[in-house]
Write a protein that holds these residues in place. Structure first.
Motif, PDB file in Angstrom:
ATOM      1  N   TRP A  90       0.945  -1.108  -0.157  1.00 60.78           N
ATOM      2  CA  TRP A  90       0.083  -0.023  -0.042  1.00 60.78           C
ATOM      3  C   TRP A  90       0.866   1.283  -0.017  1.00 60.78           C
ATOM      4  O   TRP A  90       0.608   2.047  -0.427  1.00 60.78           O
ATOM      5  N   ALA A 257       4.059  13.890   1.674  1.00 61.33           N
ATOM      6  CA  ALA A 257       3.758  12.839   2.664  1.00 61.33           C
ATOM      7  C   ALA A 257       2.646  13.155   3.165  1.00 61.33           C
ATOM      8  O   ALA A 257       1.858  12.013   3.649  1.00 61.33           O
ATOM      9  N   PHE A 261       0.011   9.975   3.278  1.00 65.76           N
ATOM     10  CA  PHE A 261      -0.390   9.130   4.458  1.00 65.76           C
ATOM     11  C   PHE A 261      -1.675   9.734   4.846  1.00 65.76           C
ATOM     12  O   PHE A 261      -2.459   8.855   5.730  1.00 65.76           O
ATOM     13  N   TYR A 262      -2.221  10.849   4.521  1.00 67.01           N
ATOM     14  CA  TYR A 262      -3.546  11.420   5.112  1.00 67.01           C
ATOM     15  C   TYR A 262      -4.574  11.550   4.114  1.00 67.01           C
ATOM     16  O   TYR A 262      -5.517  11.413   4.236  1.00 67.01           O
TER      17      TYR A 262
ATOM     18  N   LYS B 232      -1.654   6.011   8.694  1.00 69.46           N
ATOM     19  CA  LYS B 232      -1.619   7.112   9.676  1.00 69.46           C
ATOM     20  C   LYS B 232      -0.320   7.109  10.746  1.00 69.46           C
ATOM     21  O   LYS B 232       0.125   8.144  11.043  1.00 69.46           O
ATOM     22  N   ILE B 234       2.418   5.593  10.509  1.00 72.32           N
ATOM     23  CA  ILE B 234       3.899   5.742   9.806  1.00 72.32           C
ATOM     24  C   ILE B 234       3.854   7.213   9.305  1.00 72.32           C
ATOM     25  O   ILE B 234       5.086   7.837   9.497  1.00 72.32           O
ATOM     26  N   GLY B 235       2.637   7.671   8.870  1.00 69.76           N
ATOM     27  CA  GLY B 235       2.515   9.087   8.426  1.00 69.76           C
ATOM     28  C   GLY B 235       3.121  10.069   9.366  1.00 69.76           C
ATOM     29  O   GLY B 235       3.628  11.126   8.959  1.00 69.76           O
ATOM     30  N   LEU B 236       2.556   9.840  10.521  1.00 73.12           N
ATOM     31  CA  LEU B 236       2.987  10.894  11.638  1.00 73.12           C
ATOM     32  C   LEU B 236       4.283  10.941  11.972  1.00 73.12           C
ATOM     33  O   LEU B 236       4.973  11.751  12.070  1.00 73.12           O
ATOM     34  N   VAL B 238       6.857  10.018   9.632  1.00 71.15           N
ATOM     35  CA  VAL B 238       7.374  10.736   8.677  1.00 71.15           C
ATOM     36  C   VAL B 238       7.571  12.091   8.589  1.00 71.15           C
ATOM     37  O   VAL B 238       8.405  13.006   8.294  1.00 71.15           O
TER      38      VAL B 238
END
Lengths: 413, 261
Positions: A90, A257, A261-262, B232, B234-236, B238
């Motif tokens: 993903w 990012a 990611f969001y 979410k 991993i995103g935080l 990053v």
């Protein structure tokens, strides 16, 4: 290269290699010592950003290709397998999918920077032309890539775009069948699109190498659009430009990012989550945002053949920009009239993009026609005419003069 | 640098506006009644799924939806994310039969489903599904929330499942269809699927229509986007890393450029 005294490498292995194949000297010359005008602004970072986007797309694309199946019965589920079962699949896919948007975003700014500061003018015409060629190759790559997940939008975008070629008189239908490898968009089409999508990025890399080589002959342009006159005007690429580009790259990366990611599907059409179905046409077939201005141009023209010519002409006209603009002054900083017409061009392009997302009905068609007229008028009328009639503001004496402002020396303007 | 070069800022804003506001607006299709936003736990930067609700949602799917709707991209093993044990999953899977084979004699045979099997579809193929449903095809639900993203995603599922009612006097309903206030054209082939206390939740929660709709909508949101929580998380990290990296790079750049300014 041979004119420079051989740089000293202390490492004996590096020295041994470099004496036989001067890779290290070359990298040093082009990426460390390369003299860059000291007044370049953050617009100049988008070339580096675009290069890294290309490499990132290739890296993630390679890994996706190892899990993807280019077959009409399996493509959609193989993508779902990547999203659900492949370790971090993903992540790879959302980076790759949104990477296309980020790549185009960077390239559009890069292209606009070239226009605003006149980077396409002598002696950088070929540099510009190579850049437009990269843009064209990117469009082909993005389009073939968009077809691969084999969702509804993939399938119908492939149908609409390949059908454009049927507008060519006499041989149009044959060309379309040749592109399809059959009598409709089907398995041979998907399979060859996968092959092309895999191949074209490496062609882009080759043209990027030429693009950079052509850049490093005359050197970078700068916001004042004047020639480098002395060593005082430039700074070595490293650490000055590298530190600046890193900063731009990180800010760009944060935005990227946040999307990955969001909001990974924010720029995606929800219909592409539906498997391709040749028997059901989506209500509105819309391309990705980066193609929308050209899509609006296509639909603005009632005749199919002329529409297709305008669509391709909209990109092809960029090739001729260096020869359409007769003004000797590069930077819009010193072109009081052209600057506003160029800004209007940006507004026009964004407006065209918005129109491209709307259904083909009034009043959008009329607006799209007016916007298309300005798009081509800008290149074919405004640019050549302003090049002759505009009175540019006086140019600074040198790059270092306005930068190293000294009280004793009066400004040229 | 921004102060001195407003040009950069303008064009950035222009492009961002284009990329974020104008471009996606095209996917917003016309809706019937408005779809109300629900307070989903998986919304927001730190959002995560409500595991208890997901398990109840699976029970709703299993006992109600699954009689018509497939969930073909999910495997029984995926239920581990919902908090089921391996033994529980094996038992859940074993209730269903799948066709396998050919065996050594060349015959196809039936066996109990395993955790490694995909969710067993209620119909053998689309044609069988249409025949059993008066010509309407019940869509696969694996990606339904992603497919409905333009209409509200999980909010739309909830609004649809709670949006059934008797048609108004003036409305002419085609026989065989049901009235639904959020569905396009207000006439939907799926009859109202949820009724008060039609199932018994294993955690004892009362099975109201709203409760079931909310649970199954969340379950389908998870089915569409199973990597949401990991993404979410991993995103935080990053974004925090890049922000710290920005500070370091900024200090470095300022120090380097101090030599020439």
């Amino acid at each position: 290269m041979s004119k420079n005294p051989p740089p000293l490498f202390r490492n004996p292995v590096v020295r041994w290699l470099d004496e036989r194949l001067p890779l290290f000297s070359m990298l040093r010359k082009e990426y460390i010592d390369y003299p860059t005008p000291r007044n370049v602004n953050y617009f100049w970072s988008f070339g580096a950003i675009a290069t890294l986007m290309l490499l990132l797309m290739i890296a993630t694309g390679l890994m996706l290709a190892m899990q993807y199946t280019p077959h009409v019965d399996m493509a959609f589920s193989s993508v779902q397998r990547i999203m659900r079962d492949v370790n971090y699949g993903w992540l790879l896919r959302t980076i790759h999918m949104n990477g296309a948007s980020m790549f185009f975003f960077a390239v559009y700014i890069h292209l606009y920077r070239g226009m605003y500061y006149g980077s396409y003018k002598k002696p950088r015409e070929l540099l510009w032309i190579l850049g437009v060629l990269i843009f064209l190759l990117m469009m082909a790559t993005a389009f073939t890539g968009y077809v691969l997940p084999w969702g509804q939008m993939s399938y119908w975008a492939a149908t609409v775009i390949t059908n454009l070629f049927s507008a060519i008189p006499w041989i149009g239908e044959d060309i379309v069948q040749f592109l399809w490898g059959g009598f409709s968009v089907d398995n041979p089409t998907l399979n060859r699109f996968f092959v092309l999508h895999f191949l074209l990025p490496f062609v882009i890399v080759a043209v990027v190498v030429l693009h950079v080589a052509a850049l490093h002959v005359p050197g970078s342009n700068n916001p004042d659009g004047i020639e480098v006159k002395s060593k005082r005007d430039t700074l070595p690429f490293h650490p000055y430009i590298t530190s600046k580009d890193s900063l731009a790259l990180i800010v760009f990366g944060i935005g990227y990012a946040v999307i990955v990611f969001y909001a990974p599907n924010y720029l995606n059409h929800p219909d592409n989550a539906i498997p391709a179905n040749p028997l059901s046409t989506p209500e509105h077939i819309v391309p990705e945002w980066y193609f929308l201005p050209f899509y609006a141009i296509l639909r603005a023209i009632p005749n199919k053949l002329l529409g297709v010519i305008a669509l391709f002409g909209g990109v092809a006209i960029l090739f001729f920009l260096p020869f359409l603009d007769r003004s000797k002054v590069r930077s819009c900083r010193y072109r009081p009239l052209y600057r506003w017409f160029l800004w209007l061009f940006v507004v026009d392009a964004v407006f065209l993009g918005w129109l491209g997302s709307k259904p083909a009905e009034e009043p959008y068609i009329l607006w799209a026609r007016l916007a298309t007229a300005y798009y081509f008028g800008f290149f074919l009328v405004i640019t050549p005419v302003l090049g002759i009639v505009e009175r540019p503001r006086p140019l600074p004496v040198s790059i270092s003069e306005p930068v190293l402002k000294t009280a004793s020396r009066p400004r040229a303007s | 640098m921004m102060k001195r070069k407003p040009l950069f800022l303008y064009s950035l804003l222009c492009s961002l506006l284009w990329a974020c506001v104008l471009a996606p607006s095209l996917s917003l299709a016309a809706e019937q009644a408005t779809v109300a936003k629900q307070p989903w736990s998986f919304r927001g930067i730190f959002g995560s799924f409500d595991k208890a609700s997901l398990r109840r949602g699976y029970e709703v799917y299993d006992q109600v939806c699954a009689s018509c709707h497939s969930l073909r991209f999910l495997h029984y093993r995926d239920l581990e994310t919902l908090g089921y044990s391996r033994a529980q999953i094996a038992a859940l899977a074993a209730r269903l039969e799948v066709e396998d084979g050919p065996n050594d004699e060349g015959e196809m045979f039936s066996r109990a489903a395993l955790p490694s099997d995909r969710f067993v579809a209620p119909f053998a193929n689309d044609e069988a599904a249409r025949t059993a449903n008066l010509g309407a095809l019940p869509p696969d639900l694996s990606l339904i929330v992603a497919q409905l993203a333009g209409k509200g995603g999980a909010d739309f599922i909830y609004a649809l499942l709670t949006g059934y009612s008797e048609p108004p006097e003036s409305f002419e309903l085609t026989p065989g269809l049901s009235y639904n206030k959020v569905f396009k054209g207000n006439a939907i082939a799926m009859p109202a699927p949820l009724f008060e206390d039609m199932i018994a939740y294993s955690d004892g929660e009362k099975a109201s229509v709203e409760r079931m709709a909310r649970d199954v909508a969340q379950f389908l949101a998870w089915a569409s986007d199973p990597s949401l929580e990991q993404r979410k998380r991993i995103g935080l990290r990053v974004v925090i890393f890049l922000t710290l990296f920005f500070v370091v790079a900024f200090l470095y750049k300022r120090r380097v450029w101090a030599r020439v300014r």
